[in-house]
Design a protein around this motif. Structure first.
Motif, PDB file in Angstrom:
ATOM      1  N   LEU A 123       0.833  -1.214   0.000  1.00 34.56           N
ATOM      2  CA  LEU A 123       0.000   0.000   0.000  1.00 34.56           C
ATOM      3  C   LEU A 123       0.863   1.258   0.000  1.00 34.56           C
ATOM      4  O   LEU A 123       0.584   2.225  -0.724  1.00 34.56           O
ATOM      5  N   ALA A 124       1.934   1.226   0.812  1.00 32.49           N
ATOM      6  CA  ALA A 124       2.801   2.415   0.902  1.00 32.49           C
ATOM      7  C   ALA A 124       3.392   2.727  -0.456  1.00 32.49           C
ATOM      8  O   ALA A 124       3.563   3.898  -0.820  1.00 32.49           O
ATOM      9  N   SER A 125       3.701   1.688  -1.227  1.00 30.65           N
ATOM     10  CA  SER A 125       4.340   1.965  -2.515  1.00 30.65           C
ATOM     11  C   SER A 125       3.355   2.640  -3.474  1.00 30.65           C
ATOM     12  O   SER A 125       3.761   3.389  -4.355  1.00 30.65           O
ATOM     13  N   ILE A 126       2.065   2.396  -3.270  1.00 34.71           N
ATOM     14  CA  ILE A 126       1.069   3.108  -4.099  1.00 34.71           C
ATOM     15  C   ILE A 126       1.101   4.598  -3.768  1.00 34.71           C
ATOM     16  O   ILE A 126       1.014   5.457  -4.633  1.00 34.71           O
ATOM     17  N   GLY A 127       1.255   4.876  -2.469  1.00 35.02           N
ATOM     18  CA  GLY A 127       1.240   6.274  -2.034  1.00 35.02           C
ATOM     19  C   GLY A 127       2.568   6.986  -2.253  1.00 35.02           C
ATOM     20  O   GLY A 127       2.673   8.187  -2.035  1.00 35.02           O
ATOM     21  N   THR A 128       3.605   6.237  -2.673  1.00 34.10           N
ATOM     22  CA  THR A 128       4.906   6.859  -2.865  1.00 34.10           C
ATOM     23  C   THR A 128       4.917   7.648  -4.170  1.00 34.10           C
ATOM     24  O   THR A 128       4.572   7.111  -5.221  1.00 34.10           O
ATOM     25  N   ALA A 129       5.300   8.912  -4.087  1.00 31.91           N
ATOM     26  CA  ALA A 129       5.355   9.712  -5.309  1.00 31.91           C
ATOM     27  C   ALA A 129       6.615   9.330  -6.085  1.00 31.91           C
ATOM     28  O   ALA A 129       7.614   8.953  -5.480  1.00 31.91           O
ATOM     29  N   GLY A 130       6.549   9.430  -7.409  1.00 31.58           N
ATOM     30  CA  GLY A 130       7.698   9.042  -8.218  1.00 31.58           C
ATOM     31  C   GLY A 130       8.766  10.105  -8.309  1.00 31.58           C
ATOM     32  O   GLY A 130       9.179  10.488  -9.388  1.00 31.58           O
ATOM     33  N   VAL A 131       9.178  10.617  -7.164  1.00 32.92           N
ATOM     34  CA  VAL A 131      10.220  11.647  -7.145  1.00 32.92           C
ATOM     35  C   VAL A 131      11.306  11.221  -6.148  1.00 32.92           C
ATOM     36  O   VAL A 131      11.045  10.376  -5.298  1.00 32.92           O
ATOM     37  N   PRO A 132      12.517  11.785  -6.244  1.00 33.72           N
ATOM     38  CA  PRO A 132      13.591  11.327  -5.364  1.00 33.72           C
ATOM     39  C   PRO A 132      13.225  11.411  -3.890  1.00 33.72           C
ATOM     40  O   PRO A 132      12.621  12.386  -3.442  1.00 33.72           O
TER      41      PRO A 132
END
Ligand code: ASP
Length: 411
Positions: free
Chosen positions: A338-347
């Motif tokens: 779930l956390a990876s869904i909420g992770t934005a694709g930025v550094p």
């Protein structure tokens, strides 16, 4: 052929930029401030240019993708396959991360430097907040702030709206088409600056994180990278072979340019333009599928981040003397997915979401301070995995859809 040559030379240019950046970084180790002050800004300018164009590209390419699928039901079936693929591979990724970290005792032999232990946890949002945050409350703000999940929702709504409007939606469809082409051309111009961008991005990272910072945590880096590589070799090779009959060699070769760029930029969203081009031109994914699956993946699919979270959770548990039970490890698999869904694709955003994973099993959030110093190094690898997973999914979903269409025609 001529075209092919030109593209090859861009990859070579990027590799040269990367190698020169690393060398310059090593030379500037005693003068990291110079690299930070005078070289990094060029990397920032380059990333900013990419960020500027990425919102219109995501918005327009998803609307365009949906319109070209022509049928709301078809979008639904592709969407379900895409999300199912993303979820399953992410859960596998955390599991691989946990396995590697446990088997190789990632935290063993590390002495806790007490002065490092302060980490101000940036509150990671809870599940319900994450859910609510997917939906925009207006059209302008998500575009202005590049809140990607909300941009995707807006794109899906407009895509469906245009299909449902039928004849009257034609003008809107043409406008989208035209602006999409314009955005792709702008993107092409920016991509040509990549060698300089890559040089300027990697040089200060190496200058600041020279071997001194890396050595004490070398084991975490090695375990994470081993898991990254095995996940890509096993899961992506198998899935492109199984679903699309594509040779893994062809897949990874075609992906070399986006992978190098992911490594230097640590931003999935920034790599999106490269990924759209590589999957279409090198791997033969149809544009309408790629332009739906990839932007979605750059936003919600983060296998590398999931692996990293698994490895770090075990590292922190071992350092602090916690023994995680099997059920706690299963909780980690669920939360990290779930956390990876909420992770934005930025550094760096994966590290913020690590808070959520640690809290889910009661591990001390302060542990993040231990890995914060090497986050960029871990981030570069996890971003490579993140975007390669998106591309593998686009290859598989495209192949499945082609098969389905062939079956339909045969009937
Ligand atoms: N930098 C990663 C990405 O853009 C996200 C992360 O920090 O894990 O994919």
């Amino acid at each position: 052929m001529k075209n092919e040559k030109k593209k090859l030379s861009l990859t070579v240019q990027i590799v040269i930029g990367l190698v020169l950046g690393v060398i310059a970084g090593l030379l500037l180790q005693n003068n990291a401030a110079f690299a930070k002050e005078y070289i990094k800004p060029f990397g920032t300018i380059y990333l900013n240019l990419i960020k500027t164009i990425v919102v219109p590209v995501v918005l327009l390419s998803i609307i365009q993708g949906i319109i070209s699928l022509e049928d709301v039901k078809k979008v639904g079936s592709i969407g379900i396959r895409t999300v199912a693929y993303y979820m399953c591979t992410t859960a596998l990724a955390v599991t691989i991360g946990l396995l590697f970290a446990n088997l190789l005792s990632v935290g063993a032999g590390y002495v806790l430097p007490s002065e490092e232990l302060s980490y101000e946890a940036t509150a990671a949002p809870g599940f319900m907040t994450t859910l609510v945050n997917i939906f925009p409350s207006n059209i302008i703000q998500p575009l202005a702030n590049a809140t990607m999940l909300q941009v995707i929702v807006i794109a899906i709504l407009f895509g469906f709206g245009i299909i449902l409007a039928g004849e009257k939606g034609k003008v809107a469809a043409n406008v989208v088409d035209s602006f999409a082409e314009v955005s792709f051309k702008i993107m092409g111009m920016i991509i040509r600056l990549s060698a300089i961008g890559v040089f300027a991005l990697i040089c200060p990272v190496v200058a600041e994180n020279g071997p001194k910072v890396l050595l004490p945590l070398l084991k975490v880096i090695l375990v994470a990278y081993a898991a990254y590589i095995i996940h890509m070799l096993v899961v992506y090779s198998t899935s492109v072979k199984l679903f699309a009959g594509m040779s893994p060699l062809k897949f990874f070769k075609g992906m070399s340019q986006p992978m190098i760029f992911a490594f230097s930029s640590a931003s999935s969203v920034g790599v999106l333009p490269f990924n759209l081009e590589a999957t279409e031109k090198k791997l033969g994914v149809r544009k309408e599928i790629g332009s739906f699956v990839l932007p979605l993946g750059a936003t919600i699919n983060m296998d590398g981040t999931a692996i990293y979270q698994g490895v770090c959770a075990i590292f922190i548990a071992q350092i602090f003397g916690f023994d995680l039970t099997i059920s706690q490890q299963i909780t980690i698999i669920l939360t990290a997915t779930l956390a990876s869904i909420g992770t934005a694709g930025v550094p760096g955003s994966g590290m913020i979401m690590l808070t959520m994973v640690l809290q889910s099993v009661g591990l001390p959030v302060e542990g993040i301070a231990l890995v914060a110093g090497i986050d960029r190094i871990l981030d570069m690898g996890r971003t490579v995995v993140n975007i390669t997973g998106d591309a593998a999914c686009s290859v598989c979903v495209d192949a499945m859809d082609k098969k389905r269409e062939a079956k339909k025609l045969a009937k």
